[in-house]
Design a protein around this motif. Structure first.
Motif, PDB file in Angstrom:
ATOM      1  N   TRP A  99       0.827  -1.237  -0.025  1.00 33.63           N
ATOM      2  CA  TRP A  99      -0.064   0.056   0.390  1.00 33.63           C
ATOM      3  C   TRP A  99       1.284   1.572  -0.266  1.00 33.63           C
ATOM      4  CZ3 TRP A  99      -5.442  -1.018   1.838  1.00 33.63           C
ATOM      5  CH2 TRP A  99      -6.092   0.796   1.430  1.00 33.63           C
ATOM      6  N   LEU A 100       2.173   1.334   0.869  1.00 32.50           N
ATOM      7  CA  LEU A 100       2.832   2.108   1.202  1.00 32.50           C
ATOM      8  C   LEU A 100       3.514   2.502  -0.811  1.00 32.50           C
ATOM      9  CD1 LEU A 100       4.485   1.647   3.977  1.00 32.50           C
ATOM     10  CD2 LEU A 100       2.539   3.719   3.302  1.00 32.50           C
ATOM     11  N   TYR A 101       4.112   1.453  -0.995  1.00 27.35           N
ATOM     12  CA  TYR A 101       4.527   1.738  -2.300  1.00 27.35           C
ATOM     13  C   TYR A 101       3.762   1.858  -3.535  1.00 27.35           C
ATOM     14  CZ  TYR A 101       7.317   0.368  -6.932  1.00 27.35           C
ATOM     15  OH  TYR A 101       7.383   0.475  -8.000  1.00 27.35           O
ATOM     16  N   ARG A 102       1.876   1.714  -3.712  1.00 25.64           N
ATOM     17  CA  ARG A 102       1.232   2.170  -4.534  1.00 25.64           C
ATOM     18  C   ARG A 102       0.785   3.524  -4.379  1.00 25.64           C
ATOM     19  NH1 ARG A 102       2.171  -0.588  -8.540  1.00 25.64           N
ATOM     20  NH2 ARG A 102       0.980  -3.371  -8.455  1.00 25.64           N
ATOM     21  N   LEU A 135       4.624 -10.677  -7.594  1.00 25.10           N
ATOM     22  CA  LEU A 135       3.244 -11.160  -8.075  1.00 25.10           C
ATOM     23  C   LEU A 135       2.306 -10.234  -8.515  1.00 25.10           C
ATOM     24  CD1 LEU A 135       2.582 -14.198  -7.223  1.00 25.10           C
ATOM     25  CD2 LEU A 135       2.703 -14.436  -9.234  1.00 25.10           C
ATOM     26  N   SER A 136       2.465  -8.749  -6.840  1.00 23.71           N
ATOM     27  CA  SER A 136       1.816  -8.235  -7.368  1.00 23.71           C
ATOM     28  C   SER A 136       2.056  -6.735  -7.970  1.00 23.71           C
ATOM     29  CB  SER A 136       1.340  -7.521  -5.255  1.00 23.71           C
ATOM     30  OG  SER A 136       1.311  -8.027  -4.877  1.00 23.71           O
ATOM     31  N   GLY A 137       3.462  -6.448  -9.061  1.00 25.65           N
ATOM     32  CA  GLY A 137       3.536  -6.121  -9.701  1.00 25.65           C
ATOM     33  C   GLY A 137       4.705  -4.771  -9.245  1.00 25.65           C
ATOM     34  N   VAL A 138       4.846  -5.408  -8.472  1.00 27.28           N
ATOM     35  CA  VAL A 138       6.232  -4.194  -7.866  1.00 27.28           C
ATOM     36  C   VAL A 138       7.635  -5.020  -8.713  1.00 27.28           C
ATOM     37  CG1 VAL A 138       7.758  -3.476  -6.138  1.00 27.28           C
ATOM     38  CG2 VAL A 138       5.419  -4.248  -5.701  1.00 27.28           C
TER      39      VAL A 138
END
Length: 244
Positions: A99-102, A135-138
């Motif tokens: 969440w922090l990254y997004r 897998l979450s796109g990072v």
């Protein structure tokens, strides 16, 4: 020795062995009843956790940082088959980091933690979490992995070694469970790092009206007391050893 359930069994066993001494037996039975009342009280353990956990940080109050340090301890590396990642309690550490990254609050993610197990593992926790983040796109270029640490002190020391190879990273957010944040912050500061705390994985409910149901017995309270006592003992031990 930190399990309240073990204390309860010990008191009941002592009461059974004290049949020839009625006064002593009554004392053991009363102590067992008091322990049961305290140990199964859902409201009391919630209040204890609220006093120990660091409070949540609103996203809007957190300025952008170069990286977030995500401490492991939330996957089950001993579970097979090893063709997937098995999340355990505390998975908020991973989801809140994402969440922090997004949200643009951290530019990259440092995953710190190998395995504290004495047995060999197929892969480390840091590898597991790196897989989930990819897998979450990072992008892989935004993920740094430190997988040698076996405890919180080593998390801090090995993160500092990793940062020596990445001088572009100057500001950090430390992401770990709210109950663990005090010890983790102390270790990182002792290592010369000054991260911003971002507690996750809260084991508490918010303060609310202390109605009767708040204080009713809770079968899971014994386990929560054990967990909190374990962390308090770890914090005091680290303090005595000068680790935090």
């Amino acid at each position: 020795m930190l399990e309240p359930a073990v204390w309860l069994l010990a008191l009941l066993g002592a009461a059974l062995l004290s049949q020839r001494h009625p006064g002593r037996q009554r004392g053991f039975i009363v102590a067992a009843l008091v322990l049961m009342l305290i140990g199964t009280n859902g409201g009391l353990i919630n209040e204890a956790y609220l006093a120990w956990e660091l409070p949540p940080v609103a996203l809007r109050t957190l300025p952008p940082h170069d990286a977030g340090v995500l401490l492991t301890g939330v996957t089950r590396t001993q579970k097979s088959p090893h063709d997937r990642v098995y999340l355990a309690e505390g998975a908020d550490r991973v989801t809140h980091t994402l969440w922090l990254y997004r949200a643009g609050r951290i530019k990259s993610i440092i995953i710190s933690g190998g395995s504290g197990s004495l047995r060999a593992v197929a892969h480390t926790e840091a590898q597991d979490i790196a897989t989930l983040l990819r897998l979450s796109g990072v992008p892989a270029r935004h993920i740094l992995v430190e997988e040698r640490s076996r405890n919180t002190r080593e998390n801090a020391l090995n993160t500092k070694l990793l940062l020596a190879r990445h001088p572009e990273i100057k500001t950090l957010v430390l992401i770990t469970s709210a109950f663990h944040q005090r010890r983790a912050l102390g270790c990182f500061r002792k290592a010369g790092l000054l991260p911003t705390a971002f507690p996750a994985d809260f084991r508490t409910n918010d303060h609310r009206r202390r109605t009767l149901d708040y204080w009713l017995p809770d079968a899971g309270a014994f386990g929560r007391w054990s967990h909190l006592l374990h962390e308090l003992t770890g914090y005091l031990t680290y303090k005595l050893l000068g680790y935090c």
